[in-house]
Design a protein around this motif. Structure first.
Motif, PDB file in Angstrom:
ATOM      1  N   VAL A  73      -2.633 103.565  27.981  1.00  0.00           N
ATOM      2  CA  VAL A  73      -3.231 102.474  28.750  1.00  0.00           C
ATOM      3  C   VAL A  73      -3.049 101.149  28.012  1.00  0.00           C
ATOM      4  O   VAL A  73      -2.728 100.116  28.615  1.00  0.00           O
ATOM      5  CB  VAL A  73      -4.730 102.767  28.978  1.00  0.00           C
ATOM      6  N   THR A  74      -3.231 101.167  26.672  1.00  0.00           N
ATOM      7  CA  THR A  74      -3.064  99.938  25.889  1.00  0.00           C
ATOM      8  C   THR A  74      -1.632  99.441  25.949  1.00  0.00           C
ATOM      9  O   THR A  74      -1.374  98.246  26.188  1.00  0.00           O
ATOM     10  CB  THR A  74      -3.477 100.189  24.436  1.00  0.00           C
ATOM     11  N   ARG A  75      -0.682 100.350  25.736  1.00  0.00           N
ATOM     12  CA  ARG A  75       0.735  99.925  25.747  1.00  0.00           C
ATOM     13  C   ARG A  75       1.168  99.456  27.137  1.00  0.00           C
ATOM     14  O   ARG A  75       1.974  98.531  27.269  1.00  0.00           O
ATOM     15  CB  ARG A  75       1.617 101.079  25.274  1.00  0.00           C
ATOM     16  N   ARG A  76       0.621 100.102  28.183  1.00  0.00           N
ATOM     17  CA  ARG A  76       1.023  99.723  29.557  1.00  0.00           C
ATOM     18  C   ARG A  76       0.615  98.278  29.841  1.00  0.00           C
ATOM     19  O   ARG A  76       1.392  97.492  30.373  1.00  0.00           O
ATOM     20  CB  ARG A  76       0.362 100.667  30.556  1.00  0.00           C
ATOM     21  N   TRP A  77      -0.630  97.913  29.446  1.00  0.00           N
ATOM     22  CA  TRP A  77      -1.067  96.537  29.723  1.00  0.00           C
ATOM     23  C   TRP A  77      -0.348  95.517  28.841  1.00  0.00           C
ATOM     24  O   TRP A  77       0.124  94.492  29.323  1.00  0.00           O
ATOM     25  CB  TRP A  77      -2.578  96.427  29.510  1.00  0.00           C
ATOM     26  N   LEU A  78      -0.245  95.810  27.530  1.00  0.00           N
ATOM     27  CA  LEU A  78       0.391  94.851  26.633  1.00  0.00           C
ATOM     28  C   LEU A  78       1.884  94.733  26.890  1.00  0.00           C
ATOM     29  O   LEU A  78       2.510  93.772  26.458  1.00  0.00           O
ATOM     30  CB  LEU A  78       0.111  95.229  25.179  1.00  0.00           C
ATOM     31  N   SER A  79       2.505  95.718  27.562  1.00  0.00           N
ATOM     32  CA  SER A  79       3.927  95.609  27.938  1.00  0.00           C
ATOM     33  C   SER A  79       4.094  94.706  29.150  1.00  0.00           C
ATOM     34  O   SER A  79       5.150  94.107  29.353  1.00  0.00           O
ATOM     35  CB  SER A  79       4.494  96.997  28.244  1.00  0.00           C
TER      36      SER A  79
END
Length: 658
Positions: A73-79
């Motif tokens: 979830v963190t990587r999806r948003w920060l990407s």
């Protein structure tokens, strides 16, 4: 003074000491060996226990922060920062982590530098608190983490924006080889120190340092290297700064390398800390890249039970007391009793009873002493009568001299008090109150009854000229210099007018030199003076300042600005150059001070008040009324000075025009 009995007992004590010192030295060496052996074991166990106490909670915080950083979830948003749904999902998941984190807080900084922070004190916010900037020192931690090849770093730092000081866990969010941002949490530094460094064991100082030696935790928070992940710590903020020599610092580096090579084994070394030889034990925590360092003063630490030493000391004291009693009785019977009778006769003669009978004569040394004392007493009686007559005559002469000295002293005191009235009369207090009213305050404190500081004021319609002058010296000499200085300034103002402070200073300098040119004065007598003049032009809203080794301070309550004057005082051997500095009046309070303020000794170490402390004081009070500011400055100087005396004359002139 010791009597014969006392001297005899001291002689016995010395004899016993000469016999017991070698034995005590050997015993002491044995005790030291035992102390060092058990002390080393104690220090190692203490360090290992402390390492485990630190590792468990800190590693837990780091693990939670790493899981949040590695979340899909963190990587999806920060990407994709524009994906609002991914952002909302991230904050929903982060709230679950926040409940488990020790301080119930977390932060995230995306690739654009937007910084988000949430804790239990406020509702969840999906709006950035602020945006980082590469040119801000307080944001260096973010760019250092983004550049670093390490997956995470831990550092102690004050967040200027959040106004909290934490142990921060900064974990990089990565997608392949690309860094998307930084996620982490923090531990309150005060709680961290209380939980992990508090110890009731005397002689033990626990410290946490990183691999570079920068101090991350210390009982004295002034030694902590805040922001060491992005900025190099100073020598005093490293473990090396605690040690007494370069050789010991090199030994500590070697010990750190050995501890990192074998984290399971503590490493120890001896070094000088705080002027004492102490034991240092290191234990390395690989997951945190921290060293736990224990500094142990074996003499202060309770390593061995001192009870046996107490028993031995009691036995020694009892034996020595018995020897002293027996020896003292023998001395009393054979020597002291005959001498005491002679002493009583001598005391009677010394009191003036010359007819006192001396002890019975004997054939030993005491009898010879008695006969000699009788002859001496007869001579003393004759000489005493002669001396008493001379003393009566001398007493009359001294009484007459004391009366003359008292009269002269009173005349001098009266003259100085009169000089103080004259000096106070030349100060423009009444004119300033009539013209400026609540727009000014003046603090004038001579060190003695009279002093070498004074201030000037000249109205010019709605405008005015203000100034402060500090003549060399204080007391009577300084006061006399103020008379010359005041005359020179008045003469200069008449010639060049009040609107050009720099020209007034230059003309005053020339006038002083002309006054003293033909005067033969000792080289040791200083005739120079510091001065600062401000022309307040209320029509234009500008202040024109010129100074001779004196600055003008201005503060708006947010910042404090110093306008320095010329480098040379008036009347120095080499001529000075003085120029006008023009600044705006509105929104600021202005101050001129003599060096007696900055040089006043006080505080914990007896240092001078200093310009930095003075600037901070002005910044804290600049928004208050000038009357309240005067009281605050007065109280600050009194509190800082404490019981120390006033070192020099003190003058402060402040004004403010809206």
């Amino acid at each position: 003074m010791l009597g014969l009995r006392g001297k005899s007992l001291v002689a016995l004590l010395l004899s016993c000491a000469l016999a017991l010192i070698p034995a005590a030295f050997i015993a002491w060496q044995g005790v030291e060996t035992v102390r060092n052996h058990f002390g080393l074991a104690y220090a190692r166990n203490h360090t290992l226990l402390h390492r485990e106490q630190i590792f468990a909670p800190v590693s837990r915080e780091l693990a939670l922060a790493s899981r949040l950083a590695n979340s899909v979830v963190t990587r999806r948003w920060l990407s994709n920062l524009d994906d609002a749904a991914a952002r909302d999902l991230f904050f929903e998941e982060a709230e679950g982590y926040r409940a488990d984190l020790r301080d119930h807080s977390y932060f995230v900084a995306d690739s654009q530098g937007h910084y988000y922070y949430n804790d239990s004190k406020a509702p969840v916010s999906t709006t950035p608190r602020y945006t980082t900037a590469p040119d801000k020192a307080s944001d260096n931690w973010y760019y250092a983490t983004m550049r670093s090849p390490d997956a995470y770093n831990i550092n102690v730092e004050l967040s200027a924006q959040l106004k909290i000081t934490n142990v921060w866990f900064n974990v990089a969010v990565q997608d392949g080889g690309r860094r998307l941002g930084v996620v982490g949490t923090g531990l309150n530094l005060s709680k961290f120190l209380n939980d992990f460094l508090a110890t009731n064991e005397s002689g033990v100082t626990p410290i946490i340092i990183d691999r570079n030696g920068a101090i991350q935790a210390h009982p004295d928070t002034r030694r902590i290297a805040y922001g060491s992940v992005s900025e190099k710590a100073t020598e005093q903020q490293t473990a090396f700064g605690l040690l007494g020599s370069d050789a010991e610092r090199a030994s500590l580096r070697t010990a750190m390398a050995a501890a990192e090579a074998k984290p399971a084994n503590p490493v120890d070394l001896w070094a000088t800390v705080d002027g004492k030889r102490q034991l240092l034990v290191l234990a390395y925590i690989p997951d945190l890249r921290w060293h736990v360092l224990s500094i142990v003063d074996l003499r202060a630490a309770q390593v061995i039970d001192p009870g046996w030493a107490t028993q031995a000391l009691i036995a020694f004291v009892l034996l020595l007391a018995a020897l002293l009693i027996v020896f003292g009785y023998a001395v009393e019977r054979l020597v002291l009793k005959p001498l005491r009778r002679l002493q009583q006769s001598a005391q009677a003669i010394s009191a003036g009873r010359y007819d006192t009978a001396l002890p019975d004569e004997t054939d030993d040394e005491i009898g010879e002493l008695s006969r000699a004392f009788g002859a001496m007493a007869a001579k003393v009686q004759t000489h005493t009568a002669e001396l008493e007559e001379r003393v009566r005559e001398r007493t009359k002469e001294l009484q007459a001299a004391n009366s003359s000295m008292a009269a002269a002293h009173k005349q001098i005191d009266d003259s100085i008090d009169y000089a103080s009235l004259i000096q106070r009369a030349i100060l423009p207090d009444r004119q300033m109150v009539q013209s400026l009213g609540a727009h000014h305050f003046v603090m004038w404190h001579p060190r003695d009854v009279v002093g070498g500081d004074f201030y000037v004021f000249l109205p010019d319609g709605d405008n005015c000229l203000l100034g402060v002058v500090d003549c060399a010296g204080h007391g009577v000499a300084g006061a006399l210099m103020t008379m010359l200085a005041r005359a020179a300034i008045d003469h200069a103002i008449k010639e060049v007018g009040a609107r050009d402070p720099a020209a007034i200073l230059a003309r005053t300098d020339a006038a002083m030199r002309a006054m003293l040119r033909d005067t033969e004065m000792p080289r040791s007598l200083a005739t120079n003076m510091d001065a600062g003049l401000v022309y307040v032009d209320r029509a234009t809203g500008l202040a024109h300042f010129a100074g001779a080794k004196m600055s003008l301070y201005a503060s708006d309550g947010v910042t404090t600005q110093e306008f320095p004057g010329g480098r040379r005082a008036l009347g120095e051997r080499r001529l000075g150059e003085y120029t006008n500095i023009v600044t705006e009046l509105s929104g600021r309070t202005f101050y001129m001070i003599t060096d007696g303020v900055l040089d006043q000794a006080g505080g914990e170490h007896g240092y001078g008040f200093g310009s930095r402390r003075f600037a901070e004081l002005l910044q804290s009070i600049a928004g208050e009324s000038l009357q309240d500011q005067a009281a605050a400055v007065e109280q600050a100087l009194v509190n800082y000075r404490g019981d120390l005396p006033q070192r020099d004359d003190i003058t402060i002139l402040s004004f403010r025009f809206e």
